[in-house]
Design an enzyme around this catalytic site. Structure first.
Site, short mmCIF file in Angstrom:
data_model
loop_
_atom_site.label_atom_id
_atom_site.label_comp_id
_atom_site.label_asym_id
_atom_site.label_seq_id
_atom_site.Cartn_x
_atom_site.Cartn_y
_atom_site.Cartn_z
N CYS A 1 1.26 -1.33 -0.52
CA CYS A 1 -0.18 -0.29 0.09
C CYS A 1 1.04 1.58 -0.20
O CYS A 1 2.00 1.44 -0.17
CB CYS A 1 -0.84 0.08 1.38
SG CYS A 1 -0.14 -0.32 2.92
N THR A 2 0.35 2.39 -0.14
CA THR A 2 1.08 3.68 0.29
C THR A 2 2.17 3.98 0.72
O THR A 2 3.66 3.75 0.57
CB THR A 2 0.29 4.99 -0.17
OG1 THR A 2 -0.89 4.66 -0.79
CG2 THR A 2 0.30 6.06 -0.12
#
Length: 302
Positions: A187-188
């Site tokens: 994820c980010t």
């Protein structure tokens, strides 16, 4: 363009917090005094924030935040940007610092999430792929619209609009054939995978990993010369970030199908969706409606 002496930081830590409201008051006062803007969420599970401003003020924020013992080892990810990328300062207490609707299931201690996936540095991700080859499955821990412009090559992208959709996705049976494979969640900045990996393990996925520092750290290490392709969606007015001058463009214009990583807000006020639209189609205002339904609704309101 960001001022060269301004920065944005992204950070989180999972640690038990007995009094989230007291942390909120302290953090709000600290950011206000330093003139920083951004978003900070606090819960009994920890803290999750993104703030920006002049580099000296951001450094002062980091230094003071780390004086609080539970935050002493917290990692901060730095990127170009400034206070103007955020409309305001928002510091709130919530049941979860990422809304998976898993507050009762998630367990944390002073070392972080209990029962989460094994952390892999970017280099270790490559080592795992070299060792296990095509058996390795990259599993996107973000929302599907984020993956539309950037993802790991051949990644599984769940059908999710928000993080709240993940539990139903995992329990749908769609991914049962992956339960005995090595799965690398990403994820980010890493925070969503802390939770997602624990949810996956709780549901029978046997070998689950997460990229330490998320896509941000991977991009800092390999840019666009590794396993990542495309742009990174970020949640301030930058909208997207590229890791190099040769980032692939994998997003498709919702109208002509051409390659683009450009997001625009749907033109209908009642629609909160973002539209992937190329620069040519952007010149036609009628194409800024997300769907035929939006266009029909707009015509009805005229």
């Amino acid at each position: 363009m960001a001022h060269p002496t301004s920065k944005i930081i992204l950070y989180y830590t999972f640690t038990p917090l007995a009094d989230p409201e007291a942390i909120r008051l302290w953090q709000h006062g600290l950011c206000t005094r330093l003139g920083l803007k951004g978003r900070i969420l606090i819960s009994h599970h920890g803290i999750n924030g993104t703030v920006g401003g002049p580099i000296d003020d951001v450094k002062a924020y980091v230094k003071e935040t780390k004086t609080y013992l539970p935050f002493k080892q917290m990692q901060f990810k730095w990127s170009d940007g400034c206070v103007d990328h955020f409309p305001r300062l928002s510091v709130k207490v919530r049941d979860e610092i990422v809304a998976f609707n898993a507050a009762d299931e998630l367990r944390v201690d002073e070392h972080g999430v209990v029962g989460g996936g094994k952390h892999l540095k970017p280099q270790q991700v490559h080592e795992l792929v070299a060792e296990r080859g095509d058996d390795v499955v990259f599993f996107d821990g973000r929302n599907a619209h984020e993956a539309a412009i950037g993802k790991f090559k051949n990644a599984v992208v769940p059908d999710t609009s928000t993080s709240r959709d993940f539990i139903a996705e995992l329990e749908s049976g769609k991914y049962d054939d992956l339960k005995n494979k090595p799965i690398v969640t990403y994820c980010t900045g890493g925070i969503r995978c802390e939770i997602l990996s624990s949810l996956m393990k709780n549901r029978g996925f046997e070998e689950v990993y997460q990229i330490d520092g998320g896509i941000v750290k991977y991009g800092e290490t390999y840019g666009d010369d590794g396993l990542w392709e495309g742009s990174l969606r970020v949640f301030d007015d930058r909208m997207t970030v590229d890791f190099s001058d040769h980032a692939a463009i994998i997003g498709e214009c919702s109208h002509c199908g051409g390659k683009t990583s450009n997001y625009e807000n749907c033109a209908l006020n009642s629609c909160n969706d973002l539209v992937l639209i190329c620069e040519d189609c952007k010149e036609n205002p009628d194409l800024l409606y997300h769907s035929q339904l939006c266009r029909d609704t707009a015509n009805t309101l005229l």
